[in-house]
Design a protein around this motif. Structure first.
Motif, PDB file in Angstrom:
ATOM      1  N   THR A  17       0.809  -1.227   0.000  1.00  0.00           N
ATOM      2  CA  THR A  17       0.000   0.000   0.000  1.00  0.00           C
ATOM      3  C   THR A  17       0.837   1.269   0.000  1.00  0.00           C
ATOM      4  OG1 THR A  17      -0.125   0.047   2.421  1.00  0.00           O
ATOM      5  CG2 THR A  17      -1.852  -1.167   1.248  1.00  0.00           C
ATOM      6  N   GLY A  18       2.146   1.134   0.275  1.00  0.00           N
ATOM      7  CA  GLY A  18       2.989   2.324   0.276  1.00  0.00           C
ATOM      8  C   GLY A  18       4.397   2.013   0.726  1.00  0.00           C
ATOM      9  N   SER A  19       5.307   2.922   0.382  1.00  0.00           N
ATOM     10  CA  SER A  19       6.702   2.838   0.806  1.00  0.00           C
ATOM     11  C   SER A  19       7.118   4.255   1.179  1.00  0.00           C
ATOM     12  CB  SER A  19       7.563   2.285  -0.335  1.00  0.00           C
ATOM     13  OG  SER A  19       8.922   2.228   0.036  1.00  0.00           O
ATOM     14  N   VAL A  20       7.221   4.544   2.488  1.00  0.00           N
ATOM     15  CA  VAL A  20       7.373   5.927   2.951  1.00  0.00           C
ATOM     16  C   VAL A  20       8.649   6.111   3.757  1.00  0.00           C
ATOM     17  CG1 VAL A  20       4.879   6.288   2.962  1.00  0.00           C
ATOM     18  CG2 VAL A  20       5.997   5.439   5.030  1.00  0.00           C
ATOM     19  N   ARG A  21       9.009   7.400   3.983  1.00  0.00           N
ATOM     20  CA  ARG A  21      10.305   7.722   4.572  1.00  0.00           C
ATOM     21  C   ARG A  21      10.286   7.884   6.079  1.00  0.00           C
ATOM     22  NH1 ARG A  21      11.456  12.998   1.121  1.00  0.00           N
ATOM     23  NH2 ARG A  21       9.272  13.234   1.754  1.00  0.00           N
ATOM     24  N   ASP A  22       9.113   8.165   6.677  1.00  0.00           N
ATOM     25  CA  ASP A  22       9.068   8.407   8.116  1.00  0.00           C
ATOM     26  C   ASP A  22       7.670   8.120   8.652  1.00  0.00           C
ATOM     27  OD1 ASP A  22       7.393  10.858   7.883  1.00  0.00           O
ATOM     28  OD2 ASP A  22       9.196  11.715   6.967  1.00  0.00           O
ATOM     29  N   GLY A  23       7.528   8.243   9.972  1.00  0.00           N
ATOM     30  CA  GLY A  23       6.260   7.919  10.615  1.00  0.00           C
ATOM     31  C   GLY A  23       5.120   8.824  10.219  1.00  0.00           C
ATOM     32  N   GLN A  24       5.416  10.117   9.976  1.00  0.00           N
ATOM     33  CA  GLN A  24       4.352  11.044   9.603  1.00  0.00           C
ATOM     34  C   GLN A  24       3.764  10.681   8.241  1.00  0.00           C
ATOM     35  OE1 GLN A  24       3.057  13.622  11.599  1.00  0.00           O
ATOM     36  NE2 GLN A  24       1.495  13.382  10.025  1.00  0.00           N
ATOM     37  N   GLU A  25       4.653  10.340   7.291  1.00  0.00           N
ATOM     38  CA  GLU A  25       4.155   9.898   5.981  1.00  0.00           C
ATOM     39  C   GLU A  25       3.383   8.585   6.120  1.00  0.00           C
ATOM     40  OE1 GLU A  25       7.154   9.670   3.008  1.00  0.00           O
ATOM     41  OE2 GLU A  25       7.622  11.813   3.063  1.00  0.00           O
ATOM     42  N   ALA A  26       3.811   7.758   7.054  1.00  0.00           N
ATOM     43  CA  ALA A  26       3.115   6.484   7.289  1.00  0.00           C
ATOM     44  C   ALA A  26       1.688   6.726   7.770  1.00  0.00           C
ATOM     45  CB  ALA A  26       3.877   5.637   8.301  1.00  0.00           C
ATOM     46  N   VAL A  27       1.518   7.706   8.689  1.00  0.00           N
ATOM     47  CA  VAL A  27       0.174   8.041   9.194  1.00  0.00           C
ATOM     48  C   VAL A  27      -0.729   8.453   8.040  1.00  0.00           C
ATOM     49  CG1 VAL A  27      -1.146   9.672  10.588  1.00  0.00           C
ATOM     50  CG2 VAL A  27       0.929   8.638  11.520  1.00  0.00           C
ATOM     51  N   GLU A  28      -0.213   9.298   7.156  1.00  0.00           N
ATOM     52  CA  GLU A  28      -1.003   9.757   6.009  1.00  0.00           C
ATOM     53  C   GLU A  28      -1.366   8.578   5.098  1.00  0.00           C
ATOM     54  OE1 GLU A  28       1.382  12.763   4.196  1.00  0.00           O
ATOM     55  OE2 GLU A  28       1.244  14.138   5.919  1.00  0.00           O
ATOM     56  N   ALA A  29      -0.409   7.662   4.910  1.00  0.00           N
ATOM     57  CA  ALA A  29      -0.678   6.484   4.076  1.00  0.00           C
ATOM     58  C   ALA A  29      -1.737   5.587   4.718  1.00  0.00           C
ATOM     59  CB  ALA A  29       0.611   5.698   3.846  1.00  0.00           C
ATOM     60  N   ILE A  30      -1.693   5.448   6.036  1.00  0.00           N
ATOM     61  CA  ILE A  30      -2.665   4.624   6.753  1.00  0.00           C
ATOM     62  C   ILE A  30      -4.064   5.211   6.614  1.00  0.00           C
ATOM     63  CG2 ILE A  30      -3.381   3.830   9.048  1.00  0.00           C
ATOM     64  CD1 ILE A  30      -0.349   3.797   9.760  1.00  0.00           C
ATOM     65  N   GLN A  31      -4.174   6.551   6.696  1.00  0.00           N
ATOM     66  CA  GLN A  31      -5.473   7.200   6.563  1.00  0.00           C
ATOM     67  C   GLN A  31      -6.083   6.970   5.187  1.00  0.00           C
ATOM     68  OE1 GLN A  31      -4.271  11.184   7.594  1.00  0.00           O
ATOM     69  NE2 GLN A  31      -4.888  10.978   9.736  1.00  0.00           N
ATOM     70  N   GLN A  32      -5.213   6.836   4.175  1.00  0.00           N
ATOM     71  CA  GLN A  32      -5.703   6.604   2.818  1.00  0.00           C
ATOM     72  C   GLN A  32      -6.078   5.143   2.585  1.00  0.00           C
ATOM     73  OE1 GLN A  32      -6.256   8.971   0.451  1.00  0.00           O
ATOM     74  NE2 GLN A  32      -5.713  10.476   2.015  1.00  0.00           N
ATOM     75  N   ASN A  33      -5.288   4.234   3.135  1.00  0.00           N
ATOM     76  CA  ASN A  33      -5.514   2.802   2.879  1.00  0.00           C
ATOM     77  C   ASN A  33      -4.950   2.004   4.059  1.00  0.00           C
ATOM     78  OD1 ASN A  33      -5.973   0.290   1.774  1.00  0.00           O
ATOM     79  ND2 ASN A  33      -4.835   0.673  -0.122  1.00  0.00           N
ATOM     80  N   MET A  34      -5.817   1.534   4.911  1.00  0.00           N
ATOM     81  CA  MET A  34      -5.388   0.845   6.134  1.00  0.00           C
ATOM     82  C   MET A  34      -4.707  -0.488   5.805  1.00  0.00           C
ATOM     83  SD  MET A  34      -5.205   0.723   9.466  1.00  0.00           S
ATOM     84  CE  MET A  34      -6.388   1.903  10.140  1.00  0.00           C
ATOM     85  N   PRO A  35      -3.423  -0.646   6.181  1.00  0.00           N
ATOM     86  CA  PRO A  35      -2.737  -1.914   5.919  1.00  0.00           C
ATOM     87  C   PRO A  35      -3.037  -2.949   6.996  1.00  0.00           C
ATOM     88  CG  PRO A  35      -1.213  -0.380   6.935  1.00  0.00           C
ATOM     89  CD  PRO A  35      -2.523   0.353   6.798  1.00  0.00           C
TER      90      PRO A  35
END
Length: 543
Positions: free
Chosen positions: A31-49
């Motif tokens: 669902t995503g490949s991100v650089r830090d926890g903040q980007e991870a939060v945004e990715a989770i809000q878009q598509n819960m892994p």
């Protein structure tokens, strides 16, 4: 299919993990490949892994902070966390495991084989969690359905409906058969002889008593049970034309009293209202039942309400209960003091034009909406009438217009004070601005961050304000408004379910149907079928 999110500040680590996972598993979606926890939060809000593989040390928000944030801000089931670590970070791993991380991988040691083994175990855990929450969801769905049914019945007993057709239509939506030749109501008070420790225990006993009483009364006639408050059970008897109401009540309530005394060590006291030929009049009957209950001298008494005039004698024919309810809801939900004052003036005028019983029934509507529309409404009433042995239900002991007038004055001053305090509270104003934005953009796919940005505050602050000033959190509030609009669109604009889903910004019709059933207790297709059946019936009547 399993969804995996990768979070690591090293680009090569992210690429390596993505490649190994994609080549090892066909049933995985990255669902995503991100650089830090903040980007991870945004990715989770878009598509819960289902699973998050994250480095411990990252800029902006590290892996431990991400784990804590997810557990604090997202409802379960939350993703499983697998941490990437080095030897010198092992103390962090211990902390992560204490915070309920699922597993960890040592960067210098893991390879495709080790990663595959860890993920296969994680997939089994995800399957286990899915089954657990599916069972819980089924249970919650039934509980939500029962909650909505009881809320409808409570509303009925409190005078919230003015049309018999409206009541029977809603009852059919909930698969409740309220058809009968005659109706009788009973207010059943539970008088506990032993102190019960804990709210959960008391609730469990209350529901057990309610079900036991229903079993007994059902031997004599059809009945509907209503969880009215922690000490009172409301009962609607659905009687045949030739049924001996008084005999049924005496025998059924006597048997119920014996059963409760024997098995639950409690005593019952019953107030029986006036018989009614219409289901919409059960509110007036129940008001009389509560008044009869207050005349009961001791436990095990069965008191029948008696009056020499008709149920609506001296009632103002120009007064509309439905308009009263509409104005009260609007005033309380929008904090409109002018409309509230005007509605109270209209209600006060009925003191000189209607019987005390009718006015008490009208004030019951006010009490009902205070409890349902104001945050901590019931506690506000309890505190205001704390000196009264029967609390705010002292209303049902009154017989004179002077007593009723003083009660109405006290309760209206209480509510007006709360409304004025809210208007003077800048935090409350922020909440109202957020609600106004949501209502204006109800067709959009609304997010907490969008609404917060629109009114100029952080999303965490808006979330905390919603919890402070509302019974519903942000997501539930938005969903409930969308479902109300969906009902309107399905009933009046004759749109297809997928069209309504798309119009209101839902991801897909299946998700829309799931949310719809959660908030109403029935599916959109069931609602549409009933609505079409009613419209067909109306056309037949016209011809």
């Amino acid at each position: 299919m399993y969804k995996i999110l990768i979070a690591d500040d090293e680009p090569l680590a992210r690429i390596g993990l993505s490649t190994m996972i994609s080549s090892a598993f066909d049933q995985v979606e990255l669902t995503g490949s991100v650089r830090d926890g903040q980007e991870a939060v945004e990715a989770i809000q878009q598509n819960m892994p289902d699973i998050i593989i994250t480095d411990i040390k990252m800029p902006v928000m590290d892996g431990l902070e991400l784990l804590q944030y997810v557990h604090e801000h997202f409802e379960p089931p939350v993703p499983l966390f697998i941490f990437l670590t080095s030897y010198e970070d092992f103390q962090y791993v211990r902390t992560a495991l204490k915070l309920e991380a699922y597993d960890y991988l040592v960067k210098m040691e893991f390879n495709k084989e080790i990663l595959t083994q860890v993920l296969e175990r994680a997939f089994l855990k995800v399957d286990e969690e899915r089954k657990k929450y599916a069972r819980a969801a089924e249970s919650d769905e039934q509980a939500n359905t029962n909650l909505f049914i009881n809320r409808f019945l409570y509303h009925l007993l409190s005078g919230g409906y003015y049309s018999e057709e409206q009541v029977l239509d809603i009852a059919r939506d909930y698969h409740q058969d309220l058809s009968a030749d005659r109706y009788q109501t009973i207010a059943l008070q539970l008088r506990y002889t032993d102190k019960i420790a804990g709210q959960k225990t008391q609730y469990s006993m209350y529901m057990n008593i309610l079900n036991a009483v229903k079993t007994v009364i059902s031997r004599y006639t059809r009945c509907i049970m209503v969880a009215y408050n922690h000490q009172t059970i409301g009962i609607i008897l659905l009687l045949d034309k030739d049924a001996d109401m008084k005999s049924i009540c005496n025998h059924a309530l006597s048997d119920a009293g014996n059963l409760c005394r024997q098995y639950f060590n409690i005593k019952l006291c019953s107030g029986v209202g006036m018989e009614s030929g219409s289901v919409v009049d059960v509110a007036s009957s129940f008001s009389c039942a509560r008044r009869a209950l207050n005349d009961a001298a001791g436990a095990d008494d069965i008191i029948f309400y008696s009056v020499n005039h008709h149920l609506h004698q001296n009632a103002d024919p120009n007064f509309s209960i439905s308009e009263l309810n509409h104005n009260l809801i609007t005033a309380l939900e929008h904090n409109d003091i002018l409309l509230f004052d005007k509605t109270i003036e209209t209600l006060s005028a009925q003191l000189d034009q209607s019987s005390p019983e009718t006015v008490i029934n009208m004030i019951s509507c006010l009490i009902h909406w205070i409890i349902n529309c104001l945050s901590n409404g019931e506690q506000l009433l309890a505190d205001a009438f704390a000196k009264e042995p029967r609390g705010y239900q002292v209303l049902y002991t009154y017989h004179s217009r002077t007593e009723i007038s003083a009660y109405l004055s006290k309760i209206s001053q209480l509510v007006r004070g709360v409304m004025q305090k809210q208007l003077n509270d800048p935090k409350y104003k922020i909440t109202m601005d957020a609600k106004a934005y949501i209502q204006e953009h109800i067709y959009n796919k609304l997010s907490l961050s969008e609404v917060a940005s629109a009114i100029g505050i952080s999303q965490n602050y808006l979330s905390s304000l919603f919890k402070l000033y509302n019974d519903l959190g942000f997501s539930d509030y938005v969903a409930s408004l969308k479902i109300k609009m969906a009902q309107k669109l399905l009933a009046t604009e004759h749109l297809k379910i997928y069209q309504v889903s798309e119009k209101l910004g839902f991801d897909n019709p299946q998700y829309f149907s799931k949310v719809y059933k959660k908030y109403t207790g029935y599916s959109p297709s069931e609602f549409t079928a009933v609505s079409q059946e009613q419209q067909s019936g109306s056309r037949e009547k016209e011809h």
